[in-house]
Design an enzyme around this catalytic site. Sequence first.
Site, PDB file in Angstrom:
ATOM      1  N   LYS A  20      31.914 -78.685   7.913  1.00 21.47           N
ATOM      2  CA  LYS A  20      32.460 -77.397   7.479  1.00 21.47           C
ATOM      3  C   LYS A  20      32.679 -77.378   5.961  1.00 21.47           C
ATOM      4  O   LYS A  20      32.351 -76.408   5.290  1.00 21.47           O
ATOM      5  CB  LYS A  20      33.790 -77.113   8.202  1.00 21.47           C
ATOM      6  N   ARG A  98      42.713 -72.439  13.885  1.00 20.28           N
ATOM      7  CA  ARG A  98      42.247 -73.600  14.619  1.00 20.28           C
ATOM      8  C   ARG A  98      42.891 -73.662  15.995  1.00 20.28           C
ATOM      9  O   ARG A  98      42.594 -74.572  16.767  1.00 20.28           O
ATOM     10  CB  ARG A  98      42.696 -74.798  13.815  1.00 20.28           C
ATOM     11  N   ARG A 138      32.123 -91.315   4.536  1.00 16.14           N
ATOM     12  CA  ARG A 138      32.637 -90.172   3.785  1.00 16.14           C
ATOM     13  C   ARG A 138      33.696 -90.570   2.746  1.00 16.14           C
ATOM     14  O   ARG A 138      34.596 -91.332   3.012  1.00 16.14           O
ATOM     15  CB  ARG A 138      33.246 -89.170   4.770  1.00 16.14           C
ATOM     16  N   ARG A 171      39.580 -90.725   3.641  1.00 17.56           N
ATOM     17  CA  ARG A 171      40.680 -90.053   4.327  1.00 17.56           C
ATOM     18  C   ARG A 171      41.302 -90.990   5.353  1.00 17.56           C
ATOM     19  O   ARG A 171      40.595 -91.600   6.149  1.00 17.56           O
ATOM     20  CB  ARG A 171      40.158 -88.804   5.027  1.00 17.56           C
ATOM     21  N   ARG A 182      41.229 -86.597  16.884  1.00 16.41           N
ATOM     22  CA  ARG A 182      40.872 -85.318  16.258  1.00 16.41           C
ATOM     23  C   ARG A 182      39.781 -84.616  17.056  1.00 16.41           C
ATOM     24  O   ARG A 182      39.808 -83.401  17.211  1.00 16.41           O
ATOM     25  CB  ARG A 182      40.427 -85.547  14.808  1.00 16.41           C
TER      26      ARG A 182
HETATM   27  P1  ATP Z   1      36.493 -82.210   8.781  1.00 20.16           P
HETATM   28  O1  ATP Z   1      37.146 -81.982   7.483  1.00 20.16           O
HETATM   29  O2  ATP Z   1      35.803 -83.484   8.904  1.00 20.16           O
HETATM   30  O3  ATP Z   1      35.653 -81.053   9.220  1.00 20.16           O
HETATM   31  P2  ATP Z   1      38.800 -81.628  10.292  1.00 20.16           P
HETATM   32  O4  ATP Z   1      38.364 -80.219  10.437  1.00 20.16           O
HETATM   33  O5  ATP Z   1      39.415 -82.283  11.482  1.00 20.16           O
HETATM   34  O6  ATP Z   1      37.608 -82.461   9.860  1.00 20.16           O
HETATM   35  P3  ATP Z   1      40.584 -80.988   8.149  1.00 20.16           P
HETATM   36  O7  ATP Z   1      40.273 -79.556   8.390  1.00 20.16           O
HETATM   37  O8  ATP Z   1      40.400 -81.536   6.829  1.00 20.16           O
HETATM   38  O9  ATP Z   1      39.794 -81.903   9.130  1.00 20.16           O
HETATM   39  O10 ATP Z   1      42.091 -81.227   8.630  1.00 20.16           O
HETATM   40  C1  ATP Z   1      42.727 -82.480   8.505  1.00 20.16           C
HETATM   41  C2  ATP Z   1      44.040 -82.460   9.270  1.00 20.16           C
HETATM   42  O11 ATP Z   1      44.901 -81.451   8.747  1.00 20.16           O
HETATM   43  C3  ATP Z   1      43.905 -82.102  10.755  1.00 20.16           C
HETATM   44  O12 ATP Z   1      43.615 -83.226  11.537  1.00 20.16           O
HETATM   45  C4  ATP Z   1      45.280 -81.518  11.049  1.00 20.16           C
HETATM   46  O13 ATP Z   1      46.248 -82.527  11.228  1.00 20.16           O
HETATM   47  C5  ATP Z   1      45.602 -80.769   9.800  1.00 20.16           C
HETATM   48  N1  ATP Z   1      45.159 -79.362   9.841  1.00 20.16           N
HETATM   49  C6  ATP Z   1      44.195 -78.787   9.083  1.00 20.16           C
HETATM   50  N2  ATP Z   1      44.048 -77.483   9.376  1.00 20.16           N
HETATM   51  C7  ATP Z   1      44.929 -77.228  10.366  1.00 20.16           C
HETATM   52  C8  ATP Z   1      45.263 -76.067  11.118  1.00 20.16           C
HETATM   53  N3  ATP Z   1      44.654 -74.889  10.913  1.00 20.16           N
HETATM   54  N4  ATP Z   1      46.230 -76.169  12.065  1.00 20.16           N
HETATM   55  C9  ATP Z   1      46.864 -77.333  12.285  1.00 20.16           C
HETATM   56  N5  ATP Z   1      46.607 -78.470  11.619  1.00 20.16           N
HETATM   57  C10 ATP Z   1      45.650 -78.424  10.669  1.00 20.16           C
HETATM   58 MG    MG Z   2      37.083 -80.336   6.432  1.00 22.08          MG
END
Ligand code: ATP
Ligand code: MG
Length: 247
Positions: A20, A98, A138, A171, A182
Amino acid sequence: MSRLLRPARVLLLGPPGSGKGTQTERLLKRFDIPGISSGDILRRHIKEGTEIGMLASSISKQGRLVPDDIMTKVVASELGRRHWLSPANSWLLDGFPRTRGQAEMLDSRELAPALAGLNFVVELVVPEHAILDRIANRLVHVPSGRLYNLTYNPPKVAGRDDVTGEPLTRRADDDPAVFRNRLDEYRASTQPLVEYYRNKAAGVVWSVAGETSDVIFAQLEREVVRRFGERVEETADGAEEAAGAAD
Ligand code: ATP
Ligand code: MG
């Protein structure tokens, strides 16, 4: 870089490590669509040691989700700060909403009229082996959210951000055991949003599959042009051309 003819309000959905963040960076460069990433915002809070950062740090270390009420406040304040609250703007959300609760907040609360609804929900479908491989390789530059991959997209100088020269980090939540949580959390809480948006408006959801971000971006780029139209650079005789005006 070119501009779109119609405003695109995009949500990227996909499991952790599905790219993403990479697609967001590329869309910004290609079409000038600005994006916000809830994960990047939280990582900045963590780095700055704010109250939200301390909470987010302990939750994300376990691969769990930050509670909806906190997440909603954090994102709403970022949207306000960016002055995106006008239906004329194009923007992109990576990682928010999310959960169903977050999606309902985006739709129903005082934000909805000014923000205008999402009109393009992209589901990234990437095989698990590709995801696991990517996570192992990464690195991230936390202040900007810039991403590197040791195989596909290594930094020019090992361990340093290309633009600022600052150190890159791994990370904490990319640790394999945490990563498994996750993925589970994605399937339980986030994947159902695909159905939620599918039921809300016909044709809004678009799924794209591929093993690499290059393969996915090529399709995404084409679909964005098809849906929103592109203002092409001036031609030699000075006339502007419009491409991909789908309807
Ligand atoms: P990637 O970045 O690899 O696509 P991801 O989507 O799991 O993975 P991030 O979006 O970077 O990772 O989010 C990292 C962490 O931050 C999540 O595991 C969660 O704990 C928290 N987080 C991020 N966005 C949200 C959200 N919308 N609601 C709740 N927690 C969130
Ligand atoms: Mg991300």
